[in-house]
Structures are given as structure tokens and as C-alpha cells.
Design a protein around this motif. Sequence first.
Motif, PDB file in Angstrom:
ATOM      1  N   UNK A 291      -7.417  45.532 -15.896  1.00  0.00           N
ATOM      2  CA  UNK A 291      -8.041  44.213 -16.247  1.00  0.00           C
ATOM      3  C   UNK A 291      -8.278  43.168 -14.969  1.00  0.00           C
ATOM      4  N   UNK A 292      -9.179  42.458 -15.076  1.00  0.00           N
ATOM      5  CA  UNK A 292      -9.832  41.760 -13.975  1.00  0.00           C
ATOM      6  C   UNK A 292      -8.658  40.959 -13.120  1.00  0.00           C
ATOM      7  N   UNK A 293      -7.416  40.330 -13.990  1.00  0.00           N
ATOM      8  CA  UNK A 293      -6.559  39.575 -13.142  1.00  0.00           C
ATOM      9  C   UNK A 293      -5.520  40.398 -12.384  1.00  0.00           C
ATOM     10  N   UNK A 294      -5.562  41.666 -12.266  1.00  0.00           N
ATOM     11  CA  UNK A 294      -4.642  42.249 -11.645  1.00  0.00           C
ATOM     12  C   UNK A 294      -5.382  43.088 -10.328  1.00  0.00           C
ATOM     13  N   UNK A 295      -6.789  43.064 -10.277  1.00  0.00           N
ATOM     14  CA  UNK A 295      -7.490  44.012  -9.527  1.00  0.00           C
ATOM     15  C   UNK A 295      -6.929  43.783  -7.904  1.00  0.00           C
ATOM     16  N   UNK A 318      -0.311  40.945 -11.413  1.00  0.00           N
ATOM     17  CA  UNK A 318      -1.091  39.635 -11.513  1.00  0.00           C
ATOM     18  C   UNK A 318      -0.509  38.495 -10.542  1.00  0.00           C
ATOM     19  N   UNK A 319      -1.209  37.388 -10.577  1.00  0.00           N
ATOM     20  CA  UNK A 319      -0.943  36.338  -9.739  1.00  0.00           C
ATOM     21  C   UNK A 319       0.510  35.816 -10.035  1.00  0.00           C
ATOM     22  N   UNK A 320       1.056  36.016 -11.072  1.00  0.00           N
ATOM     23  CA  UNK A 320       2.400  35.250 -11.376  1.00  0.00           C
ATOM     24  C   UNK A 320       3.459  36.486 -11.018  1.00  0.00           C
ATOM     25  N   UNK A 321       2.966  37.613 -10.527  1.00  0.00           N
ATOM     26  CA  UNK A 321       3.741  38.569 -10.191  1.00  0.00           C
ATOM     27  C   UNK A 321       4.444  39.566 -11.109  1.00  0.00           C
ATOM     28  N   UNK A 414       0.245  39.952 -21.386  1.00  0.00           N
ATOM     29  CA  UNK A 414      -0.555  40.989 -21.842  1.00  0.00           C
ATOM     30  C   UNK A 414      -1.774  40.450 -22.403  1.00  0.00           C
ATOM     31  N   UNK A 415      -1.678  39.215 -23.300  1.00  0.00           N
ATOM     32  CA  UNK A 415      -2.925  38.480 -23.772  1.00  0.00           C
ATOM     33  C   UNK A 415      -3.680  38.087 -22.866  1.00  0.00           C
ATOM     34  N   UNK A 416      -3.531  37.768 -21.707  1.00  0.00           N
ATOM     35  CA  UNK A 416      -4.409  37.347 -20.560  1.00  0.00           C
ATOM     36  C   UNK A 416      -5.005  38.482 -19.954  1.00  0.00           C
ATOM     37  N   UNK A 417      -4.407  39.690 -19.831  1.00  0.00           N
ATOM     38  CA  UNK A 417      -4.924  40.844 -19.049  1.00  0.00           C
ATOM     39  C   UNK A 417      -5.978  41.346 -20.009  1.00  0.00           C
ATOM     40  N   UNK A 418      -5.815  41.358 -21.354  1.00  0.00           N
ATOM     41  CA  UNK A 418      -6.795  41.964 -22.468  1.00  0.00           C
ATOM     42  C   UNK A 418      -7.809  40.917 -22.774  1.00  0.00           C
TER      43      UNK A 418
END
Length: 492
Positions: A291-295, A318-321, A414-418
Motif C-alpha cells: 500500500x502506498x501509505x506504508x512504503x 503507516x504514519x500513524x504507527x 485497512x480501508x485507507x491502505x486498500x
Amino acid sequence: MIERDGMDDLATLLPADHVPVRELARVPMRRTVLAEHRESGDRVVVVVPAPELIEHVEQRDRLRRHTDAVAALNHPHVMPVRARDDAVTHLVAGVPAAAELAALIPGASPPAGFLPVLAGIADALDAARRVGCYHGDLRAEDVLIDLRTGHACLSGFGVSPAAESAEDGATLDVEELGALLVQCVEGLSPTSAPPPPELAEVLDRAVAEDPEQLYPSCRAMIDAAAAILLPPPRQPAAAPARPRDPRDTKRFRLILGSVLAVVLLLVVAVTGGAWGLSHWSPTSAELARMPATVRVDCDLTDPKGPVPNASRQLRCKDLAGQELIAGLYDSEPEAEAGYRAAVAATPGARNGDGDCAASPGWEHVYPGVGAAAGRVLCVRNDTGARVVWLDRANRTVSTATRPDGNAVALYQAWARWVQIPEFPTSEEKAVIDQQAPRPVRCRPMSATTTGRAGPPRWASSPAARPLASRHSSGCWIRSGSWVSPPRATGAS
């Protein structure tokens, strides 16, 4: 409207093979009754529409279509209609065995109690919006809570006057959920901690007069309130560091240098030096499958980690840890098999059942609308909350956990990741074509949300004052029928 008479008349409103147990809710457009089957003893919830909602064929047809579409969602926070008579004089929904149902009472619980309830209701309203449906007359009495488990369901979907379009109806749902949020906050006990000042901006937007200023979805509004009202989870205090002996540091460096030298010699001997530094960290191609938010924060982890039979496994944040572990597979069938193995190893998982928004043990395709991107399993038990999902396009199976059991926060991550798509997609726009007279809307007015007490401006003029009245819900309404639109001349 349904008259406010006693319980004696309830039996005449129910199916002949059911007897009333107690009335759960009574609002102008419907009555909601807990009933019991005469022979089996099974309990059901029966919603009885007001006569003016079903007096014309077009109204009955609309109610049938609406309730069928909502029931097809199979959403865990929607009480779906399982049976009805031809005239739609009653709608019957099943309830879990031994459920102790009660309507939501705004102000009866602190934010940690009512926000999870409203979050589930918000998910249900947003899910209905994606298929062109809406509730249309949301009230606290429609939120039924099982007192044993705290699980909430929404009743009365579609048992309301028609809106001009499905999108207008969905906007009305956002407004009415915002009014319910305001009622829950304003109804807090005087002994409760006062709401933070920054909450006023959230509440003002929740009941904004301009639809453009409203939150884009029901869940976005509840999340904004939760970010202010619910404190972040406490992190365990770190143990005080022990002063380090300089001799220990020198000894450690010597040992570490020797071990690394041996490992490097073994690697070169076994691989001939062909295994480069890229094998100690994810390659760019592997990161592109995340997912783009964890790369930005990914590392390789134990290949025998929690994802079954994956060729490589990555640990990302992700940015929230929030952390996830993703298993990479060489082919889509291998990824599918890995996901199925993860589901099979999960006690209580129900394949193809429920909705992940409610979390405990449900497994299904995602997203709910449009082309399927994969499958997802949500689990909540004594060890916490966990989500496992298959991404077919990227041939990955990933898992994330929260030991504190906060399934709502985990589902949101999860909803943000996908990247669950926002409403409406191009396919959904085709179904937003319902046209009907628009009901007059009722907007809550209070000193907290408007900065002043008393009626709104339209109700304050000498000409309008005789036509204005205050509804029991705290809303100012014009005389006439705000719940039933005026009929066109000559309508039958």
C-alpha cells in the motif's frame, strides 16, 4: 401518523402468528415492536409504517424496492427485512437469540460508549448510500442496541417520505446523524468532563445549513468527533536505562565484528558473492506491491512469519504507527492458497458472511461495490483485533493486529491502505435516479450549535411565527407536514 395509544393495540398491528413483547420505539412515521412467534417462541423486530406512507401503490412499491436493496447488503449494523405482507403494513426482521434490545438514549453514556455505536450506524448509512439507498428519517429510537454485547443495528430503513433523489436522501442521513451526534454530546451528564473547545467546529459542521459544508460521509463525521473525544491508547512507560559500562561496549563491538565477519564469509562462500545488499532490504519492485501509505517504512522480516507459505515477508508501518506484515507470492493462485490457509487457521471465521466494518469473524470480498480487488477477514477475540486480506493484483496476503482490541481503528487503517473507493463510483451514479417530492427538512437548533437559543430566523418573523412550532426532538418546523410531502393536485 400513528396514534399514541397503549400496548393493547399492538397485537392488531402484528402478523397473526406473533404476539407483542414490548414496544421498542414510536416515532411519527413508524412503530417498532419486539414480538414473539406463538409456536416457536422465536423473537423478531416488527416495524409498522404509518398509514400515509403506504396508502398509494407507488409508495408501497418504493418501500419494497428500498427494503430489498438494503437487506441485500447483509450489513451487520442493519436490521434487514426478512418478511412482509403484500400491503407492506408490517416489516419483520429477525434478531439474535436471547438478544436484549433497547433504543439508544442520547446522553446516557460517555463518548467511549456512544461513539462506537454511532460508528457502526455511520458504516451502515454509508454502505446503503453506495447502492443508492438512504434511511430518510434517522432518530435515536431507530438505533437498537443489544444490551448483552453492545452491538447496534439500525431499523426503519426506507420507512420515510421519499426524497427528491437518492443523493438528497443520503445527504439528509448525514444531517440527521449529525443531529444525533449533537444530542449525544449535549446530553452528557453535568458531572462528565466538558467537551473540548475544538469539538464545537466538528458539531457545527455536522449540522451545517449548507450541504456543501457537511462531512462527505457519515463515517468521516464520526471519525472527526472520535479523534477529539477519545484519548489515544496509552503506551507502556519505558523502563529506565541502566548506565552502560564502557568495558561492556568495547567487548560487545569486538564480538559483533567477529560474528559479522563470519556471516559475510559464509554468504560469499555459499552464493559466490552474487547475493547483493538488495537482498537485505525490499527491492523497489517489492515495495511497489505494498500500500502506498506504508512504503516509506518497510523492512524484510522472518520468512516464516504469520503469513503462510509466502516467498518473502515485509514488515511495514503507516504514519500513524499501525504495523502490518505482508507476504509476497509468485503467482495469484499461490496468494489465494495462502489466504485460504490463513482463514482456515482462524477459529470462528465465517466465509462469505457479514461485513468487516463490524469485525468479529466476518470474511468477504472487497470493495463492496465494483470489481473485486480481493478478500478480507476481520477477527476480534480475547487476544485483540486482527485483519487479514488478499490483494490479488499484487499477489500479497497481509495481516495487521491491535492487541488493545480496537477493531474500529484497525478497520479504518485497512480501508485507507486498500483505498476503499468513495461514493459514488461511475457504476453507482447510474442507480441514483429516484425522483420524488422532497420533504421539508427539520434542522436542530441549539445554543451550542448556533451560538444562540430560540427559533431559527425563518421562524422569528411576525408572518412566519404563527406557522412555526418546536418538535419534541428539539427541531423547529413549519406547520403542515414536514414528514409527508404535499401531494400534487389531483393525485389519487
